[in-house]
Design a protein around this motif. Structure first.
Motif, PDB file in Angstrom:
ATOM      1  N   UNK A 380       6.199  62.595  28.387  1.00  0.00           N
ATOM      2  CA  UNK A 380       6.575  62.296  27.003  1.00  0.00           C
ATOM      3  C   UNK A 380       6.051  60.945  26.519  1.00  0.00           C
ATOM      4  N   UNK A 381       6.022  59.942  27.419  1.00  0.00           N
ATOM      5  CA  UNK A 381       5.530  58.633  27.017  1.00  0.00           C
ATOM      6  C   UNK A 381       4.035  58.678  26.715  1.00  0.00           C
ATOM      7  N   UNK A 382       3.279  59.432  27.519  1.00  0.00           N
ATOM      8  CA  UNK A 382       1.842  59.577  27.267  1.00  0.00           C
ATOM      9  C   UNK A 382       1.606  60.180  25.886  1.00  0.00           C
ATOM     10  N   UNK A 383       2.415  61.224  25.564  1.00  0.00           N
ATOM     11  CA  UNK A 383       2.269  61.861  24.258  1.00  0.00           C
ATOM     12  C   UNK A 383       2.657  60.920  23.127  1.00  0.00           C
ATOM     13  N   UNK A 384       3.673  60.078  23.370  1.00  0.00           N
ATOM     14  CA  UNK A 384       4.166  59.185  22.322  1.00  0.00           C
ATOM     15  C   UNK A 384       3.192  58.053  22.023  1.00  0.00           C
ATOM     16  N   UNK A 385       2.532  57.523  23.060  1.00  0.00           N
ATOM     17  CA  UNK A 385       1.675  56.344  22.865  1.00  0.00           C
ATOM     18  C   UNK A 385       0.196  56.705  22.859  1.00  0.00           C
ATOM     19  N   UNK A 386      -0.140  57.977  23.182  1.00  0.00           N
ATOM     20  CA  UNK A 386      -1.525  58.408  23.142  1.00  0.00           C
ATOM     21  C   UNK A 386      -2.380  57.789  24.224  1.00  0.00           C
ATOM     22  N   UNK A 387      -1.822  57.593  25.384  1.00  0.00           N
ATOM     23  CA  UNK A 387      -2.570  57.006  26.503  1.00  0.00           C
ATOM     24  C   UNK A 387      -2.658  57.992  27.664  1.00  0.00           C
ATOM     25  N   UNK A 388      -3.657  57.792  28.518  1.00  0.00           N
ATOM     26  CA  UNK A 388      -3.861  58.631  29.701  1.00  0.00           C
ATOM     27  C   UNK A 388      -2.746  58.368  30.707  1.00  0.00           C
ATOM     28  N   UNK A 389      -2.285  59.418  31.414  1.00  0.00           N
ATOM     29  CA  UNK A 389      -1.204  59.237  32.392  1.00  0.00           C
ATOM     30  C   UNK A 389      -1.481  58.137  33.418  1.00  0.00           C
ATOM     31  N   UNK A 390      -2.744  57.991  33.834  1.00  0.00           N
ATOM     32  CA  UNK A 390      -3.051  56.955  34.815  1.00  0.00           C
ATOM     33  C   UNK A 390      -2.762  55.574  34.251  1.00  0.00           C
ATOM     34  N   UNK A 391      -3.104  55.363  32.976  1.00  0.00           N
ATOM     35  CA  UNK A 391      -2.846  54.072  32.338  1.00  0.00           C
ATOM     36  C   UNK A 391      -1.343  53.805  32.266  1.00  0.00           C
ATOM     37  N   UNK A 392      -0.572  54.829  31.904  1.00  0.00           N
ATOM     38  CA  UNK A 392       0.882  54.666  31.792  1.00  0.00           C
ATOM     39  C   UNK A 392       1.506  54.386  33.159  1.00  0.00           C
ATOM     40  N   UNK A 393       1.044  55.091  34.172  1.00  0.00           N
ATOM     41  CA  UNK A 393       1.576  54.877  35.524  1.00  0.00           C
ATOM     42  C   UNK A 393       1.330  53.437  35.981  1.00  0.00           C
ATOM     43  N   UNK A 394       0.140  52.951  35.726  1.00  0.00           N
ATOM     44  CA  UNK A 394      -0.195  51.575  36.134  1.00  0.00           C
ATOM     45  C   UNK A 394       0.657  50.563  35.380  1.00  0.00           C
ATOM     46  N   UNK A 395       0.891  50.810  34.088  1.00  0.00           N
ATOM     47  CA  UNK A 395       1.710  49.888  33.291  1.00  0.00           C
ATOM     48  C   UNK A 395       3.147  49.827  33.809  1.00  0.00           C
ATOM     49  N   UNK A 396       3.692  50.985  34.180  1.00  0.00           N
ATOM     50  CA  UNK A 396       5.063  51.008  34.706  1.00  0.00           C
ATOM     51  C   UNK A 396       5.132  50.244  36.022  1.00  0.00           C
ATOM     52  N   UNK A 397       4.121  50.429  36.869  1.00  0.00           N
ATOM     53  CA  UNK A 397       4.093  49.699  38.141  1.00  0.00           C
ATOM     54  C   UNK A 397       3.981  48.191  37.916  1.00  0.00           C
ATOM     55  N   UNK A 398       3.191  47.800  36.905  1.00  0.00           N
ATOM     56  CA  UNK A 398       3.055  46.366  36.595  1.00  0.00           C
ATOM     57  C   UNK A 398       4.389  45.777  36.156  1.00  0.00           C
ATOM     58  N   UNK A 399       5.130  46.531  35.351  1.00  0.00           N
ATOM     59  CA  UNK A 399       6.450  46.061  34.916  1.00  0.00           C
ATOM     60  C   UNK A 399       7.359  45.835  36.125  1.00  0.00           C
ATOM     61  N   UNK A 400       7.258  46.707  37.110  1.00  0.00           N
ATOM     62  CA  UNK A 400       8.104  46.592  38.297  1.00  0.00           C
ATOM     63  C   UNK A 400       7.577  45.546  39.284  1.00  0.00           C
ATOM     64  N   UNK A 401       6.324  45.102  39.061  1.00  0.00           N
ATOM     65  CA  UNK A 401       5.749  44.097  39.952  1.00  0.00           C
ATOM     66  C   UNK A 401       5.306  44.657  41.285  1.00  0.00           C
ATOM     67  N   UNK A 402       4.891  45.943  41.287  1.00  0.00           N
ATOM     68  CA  UNK A 402       4.434  46.551  42.538  1.00  0.00           C
ATOM     69  C   UNK A 402       3.082  47.207  42.301  1.00  0.00           C
ATOM     70  N   UNK A 403       2.364  47.412  43.387  1.00  0.00           N
ATOM     71  CA  UNK A 403       1.058  48.061  43.306  1.00  0.00           C
ATOM     72  C   UNK A 403       1.205  49.584  43.308  1.00  0.00           C
ATOM     73  N   UNK A 404       2.232  50.062  44.066  1.00  0.00           N
ATOM     74  CA  UNK A 404       2.478  51.494  44.186  1.00  0.00           C
ATOM     75  C   UNK A 404       3.961  51.761  43.990  1.00  0.00           C
ATOM     76  N   UNK A 405       4.292  52.895  43.392  1.00  0.00           N
ATOM     77  CA  UNK A 405       5.685  53.248  43.167  1.00  0.00           C
ATOM     78  C   UNK A 405       6.472  53.288  44.475  1.00  0.00           C
ATOM     79  N   UNK A 406       5.804  53.690  45.547  1.00  0.00           N
ATOM     80  CA  UNK A 406       6.476  53.793  46.842  1.00  0.00           C
ATOM     81  C   UNK A 406       6.918  52.429  47.364  1.00  0.00           C
ATOM     82  N   UNK A 407       6.310  51.343  46.867  1.00  0.00           N
ATOM     83  CA  UNK A 407       6.647  49.991  47.352  1.00  0.00           C
ATOM     84  C   UNK A 407       7.856  49.404  46.631  1.00  0.00           C
TER      85      UNK A 407
END
Length: 436
Positions: A380-407
């Motif tokens: 839903x966020x990708x559709x709302x902001x018009x960005x590629x899922x990879x870009x959104x995933x990276x942005x969320x990880x940056x907010x959390x301060x991690x390189x990978x969600x698993x970390x």
């Protein structure tokens, strides 16, 4: 398509479970669609008719019916030899079977075949049965089999799939393929043996609760009093010969406020001009099979919509009003299947919505649930902001301060979930923070 809950009645639990087997493989069947009579007027009612394969199938726990050899010879059109069957069958009168009901006959004596055994002929799924398979009236053992190429279904000697009419496997003489142990068959045997949703057991009347993809089916069953006769038939009997009778009268039942099958005029139909489930069998879905069909449809929807399954499964559960799929009742599964088919027909009608969680609710989630909630909001966020899922995933990880969600630890995941929800509430804030 509307799915409605109906009941299917069977004389024995064994017959009810065999119906599950056929449904699991999407094989159309009709249960006791017609009664034949022997030379002395005694009724003969075999259990299952498979119209697509033109097969009569019956199943008994411990012994074959006394009428089976005579019925088999009449249905398969060969001369009955009483010497072959022994003294009990010497003086049993022959059975008459009209041409429209002629076909192969198969009899199983014993419980549902073992869906956990190996695939060999002797110790395979039929190893505990009298003939290591089914009897045709002239030959044994026959086993259900599937073509590994096209999936055609049938019953052949020892389950040799190369004998199927599809001819996909070529040389019958030199190319033996033991299709009786096909994994799809084994899963169907397991489903039949373990199926729930049956009322009654043993040799008494057994009722199976199922879904049918047919609008009006539930009401037709509820109205039916078991005395189907068309209004048109009654009018012709009362009016002078040749008098006009509205054709629609041949669809109306004279015994109840329902409709009669336009093919046989002997069974209830779901609508005017409709046909019954005997003339045109439709799939019956038990709880487990309905969930299986739902999963397959969601996979197809994921491919069409290019949305992850982890976002579609919660949406399907929401329209059913449940949190987990296993909690859904048959009527709730009917609602879910109808919604998914509507989404498949018109993908634009599917609007993925995720509920905004409160801070207290977020604090109650464990790491696995937090990751799931974040993942459900990526699409839903990708559709709302018009960005590629990879870009959104990276942005969320940056907010959390991690390189990978698993970390990410619990607090970092909570931070990521709160930020994702904030972006969904105000998509313009996503671009604003991107510029910063």
């Amino acid at each position: 398509m509307a799915y409605e809950m109906v009941t299917a009645d069977f004389r024995t639990e064994l017959h009810a479970r065999w119906s599950v087997f056929f449904d699991h493989l999407a094989i159309p069947w009709a249960y006791e669609p017609v009664t034949f009579y022997d030379g002395e007027g005694r009724p003969v009612t075999p259990a299952f008719w498979l119209p697509r394969e033109r097969i009569w199938f019956d199943a008994e726990l411990d012994r074959k019916p006394t009428w089976w050899p005579q019925f088999s010879s009449a249905a398969e059109r060969y001369d009955f030899d009483p010497q072959r069957w022994g003294e009990p069958y010497m003086n049993v009168p022959l059975v008459k079977v009209d041409e429209e009901w002629q076909g192969r006959t198969l009899l199983s004596v014993g419980w549902i075949p073992d869906g956990y055994s190996s695939t060999g002929h002797v110790d395979g799924p039929w190893r505990r049965h009298e003939w290591l398979g089914m009897h045709t009236g002239r030959d044994a053992p026959y086993q259900w089999t599937l073509c590994p190429v096209c999936g055609s279904f049938g019953a052949e000697f020892r389950g040799y799939a190369e004998r199927l009419s599809c001819t996909c496997l070529g040389d019958r003489k030199h190319h033996k393929v033991a299709g009786g142990g096909d994994e799809r068959l084994m899963r169907a045997y397991q489903a039949a043996a373990c199926s729930g949703g049956l009322d009654g057991s043993g040799a008494g009347l057994v009722r199976r609760r199922v879904l049918v993809p047919q609008e009006g089916a539930a009401l037709a069953q509820q109205r039916c009093v078991g005395q189907c006769r068309t209004v048109g038939e009654e009018l012709r009997a009362e009016l002078p010969y040749g008098a006009y009778v509205d054709p629609e009268a041949d669809s109306l039942c004279s015994a109840c406020p329902g409709f009669v099958c336009v093919e046989c005029a002997e069974n209830p139909a779901p609508a005017v001009g409709g046909v019954c489930r005997v003339c045109v069998p439709v799939p019956l879905l038990s709880d487990d099979l309905a969930r299986k069909v739902m999963n397959e449809q969601l996979i197809e929807l994921s491919r069409i919509k290019k949305e992850p399954l982890r976002a579609l499964h919660p949406q399907a559960n929401r329209v059913m009003g449940v949190r987990w799929r296993h909690e859904a009742s048959l009527p709730q599964l009917a609602v879910g299947l109808a919604h998914i088919e509507r989404w498949l027909a018109d993908p634009e009608t599917l609007q993925l919505k995720v509920r905004t969680l409160t801070n207290d609710e977020i604090d109650m989630l464990n790491p696995m649930e937090l990751r799931g909630e974040i993942a459900a909001r990526v699409g839903p966020l990708c559709a709302a902001v018009g960005r590629h899922p990879m870009h959104v995933q990276i942005r969320i990880n940056e907010v959390m301060g991690v390189r990978s969600r698993a970390d990410a630890d619990e607090e970092q995941l909570r931070t990521g979930l709160r930020q994702t929800q904030m972006w969904l509430r105000s998509p313009s804030s996503y671009d604003a923070s991107d510029e910063v």
